[in-house]
Design a protein around this motif. Structure first.
Motif, mmCIF file in Angstrom:
data_model
loop_
_atom_site.group_PDB
_atom_site.id
_atom_site.type_symbol
_atom_site.label_atom_id
_atom_site.label_comp_id
_atom_site.label_asym_id
_atom_site.label_seq_id
_atom_site.Cartn_x
_atom_site.Cartn_y
_atom_site.Cartn_z
ATOM 1 N N THR A 15 63.473 53.889 51.407
ATOM 2 C CA THR A 15 64.724 53.477 52.377
ATOM 3 C C THR A 15 65.256 52.255 51.822
ATOM 4 O O THR A 15 65.991 51.545 52.204
ATOM 5 C CB THR A 15 63.965 53.096 53.669
ATOM 6 O OG1 THR A 15 62.940 52.064 53.588
ATOM 7 C CG2 THR A 15 63.464 54.355 54.427
ATOM 8 N N THR A 17 65.438 48.167 50.265
ATOM 9 C CA THR A 17 64.907 46.813 51.106
ATOM 10 C C THR A 17 66.044 46.217 52.002
ATOM 11 O O THR A 17 67.252 46.229 51.589
ATOM 12 C CB THR A 17 64.801 45.970 49.896
ATOM 13 O OG1 THR A 17 64.063 46.673 48.875
ATOM 14 C CG2 THR A 17 64.253 44.794 50.231
ATOM 15 N N VAL A 38 51.379 46.692 50.504
ATOM 16 C CA VAL A 38 52.480 47.037 50.918
ATOM 17 C C VAL A 38 52.127 48.259 51.931
ATOM 18 O O VAL A 38 51.338 49.104 51.323
ATOM 19 C CB VAL A 38 53.466 47.443 50.136
ATOM 20 C CG1 VAL A 38 54.856 48.250 50.539
ATOM 21 C CG2 VAL A 38 54.116 46.515 48.844
ATOM 22 N N GLN A 39 52.262 48.244 52.968
ATOM 23 C CA GLN A 39 51.955 49.304 54.049
ATOM 24 C C GLN A 39 53.110 49.944 54.787
ATOM 25 O O GLN A 39 54.064 49.185 54.988
ATOM 26 C CB GLN A 39 51.061 48.857 55.053
ATOM 27 C CG GLN A 39 49.604 48.474 54.219
ATOM 28 C CD GLN A 39 48.645 47.752 55.515
ATOM 29 O OE1 GLN A 39 47.636 48.227 55.424
ATOM 30 N NE2 GLN A 39 49.004 46.860 56.492
ATOM 31 N N LEU A 40 53.156 51.102 54.983
ATOM 32 C CA LEU A 40 54.329 51.817 55.576
ATOM 33 C C LEU A 40 53.724 52.880 56.837
ATOM 34 O O LEU A 40 52.744 53.466 56.432
ATOM 35 C CB LEU A 40 55.116 52.719 54.584
ATOM 36 C CG LEU A 40 56.016 53.875 55.248
ATOM 37 C CD1 LEU A 40 57.126 53.114 56.220
ATOM 38 C CD2 LEU A 40 56.449 54.800 54.095
ATOM 39 N N GLU A 41 54.146 52.944 57.863
ATOM 40 C CA GLU A 41 53.605 53.757 59.014
ATOM 41 C C GLU A 41 54.898 54.471 59.671
ATOM 42 O O GLU A 41 55.619 53.616 60.099
ATOM 43 C CB GLU A 41 52.467 53.097 59.979
ATOM 44 C CG GLU A 41 51.910 54.120 60.792
ATOM 45 C CD GLU A 41 50.999 53.304 61.959
ATOM 46 O OE1 GLU A 41 50.623 54.139 62.726
ATOM 47 O OE2 GLU A 41 51.071 52.222 61.565
ATOM 48 N N ILE A 42 54.612 55.742 59.737
ATOM 49 C CA ILE A 42 55.668 56.493 60.574
ATOM 50 C C ILE A 42 54.769 57.114 61.776
ATOM 51 O O ILE A 42 53.827 57.843 61.576
ATOM 52 C CB ILE A 42 56.317 57.735 60.001
ATOM 53 C CG1 ILE A 42 57.218 57.241 58.805
ATOM 54 C CG2 ILE A 42 57.073 58.270 60.878
ATOM 55 C CD1 ILE A 42 57.750 57.924 57.872
ATOM 56 N N ARG A 47 50.213 57.096 57.905
ATOM 57 C CA ARG A 47 50.183 55.665 57.142
ATOM 58 C C ARG A 47 50.022 55.803 55.710
ATOM 59 O O ARG A 47 49.055 56.572 55.254
ATOM 60 C CB ARG A 47 49.360 54.877 58.045
ATOM 61 C CG ARG A 47 49.405 53.353 57.502
ATOM 62 C CD ARG A 47 48.196 52.561 58.221
ATOM 63 N NE ARG A 47 48.130 52.746 59.794
ATOM 64 C CZ ARG A 47 47.075 52.742 60.562
ATOM 65 N NH1 ARG A 47 46.086 52.345 59.955
ATOM 66 N NH2 ARG A 47 47.335 53.121 61.812
ATOM 67 N N GLN A 48 50.557 54.851 55.066
ATOM 68 C CA GLN A 48 50.069 54.726 53.393
ATOM 69 C C GLN A 48 49.989 53.323 53.282
ATOM 70 O O GLN A 48 50.840 52.283 54.072
ATOM 71 C CB GLN A 48 51.145 55.417 52.551
ATOM 72 C CG GLN A 48 52.449 54.964 52.695
ATOM 73 C CD GLN A 48 53.398 55.717 51.743
ATOM 74 O OE1 GLN A 48 53.321 56.241 50.841
ATOM 75 N NE2 GLN A 48 54.836 55.665 51.886
ATOM 76 N N ARG A 49 49.265 52.968 52.235
ATOM 77 C CA ARG A 49 49.079 51.661 51.727
ATOM 78 C C ARG A 49 49.051 51.479 50.352
ATOM 79 O O ARG A 49 48.067 52.415 49.822
ATOM 80 C CB ARG A 49 47.650 51.206 52.553
ATOM 81 C CG ARG A 49 47.291 49.628 52.094
ATOM 82 C CD ARG A 49 45.924 49.389 52.731
ATOM 83 N NE ARG A 49 45.366 48.241 52.430
ATOM 84 C CZ ARG A 49 44.860 47.673 51.431
ATOM 85 N NH1 ARG A 49 44.628 48.417 50.518
ATOM 86 N NH2 ARG A 49 44.441 46.509 51.439
#
Length: 56
Positions: A15, A17, A38-42, A47-49
């Protein structure tokens, strides 16, 4: 309604910055460093880390 595309394990959502982050900072830019996480969750999708490591 059918989704246009189903997400599968391993798919990447890039996506970019948001303004004012990283090199877009008005003062000294802040870059990721070894050890940063860095973590991302939908919601409902997962979730990914990732942990940043120094290049060899």
């Amino acid at each position: 309604m059918q989704p246009l595309h189903a997400l599968l394990p391993g798919d990447i959502i890039a996506t970019g910055t948001p303004p004012g982050a990283g090199m877009g900072m008005k003062t000294d830019p802040v870059w990721l460093r070894s050890g940063d996480v860095v973590q991302l969750e939908i919601a409902g999708r997962g979730r990914q880390r990732q942990q940043v490591i120094a290049a060899r």
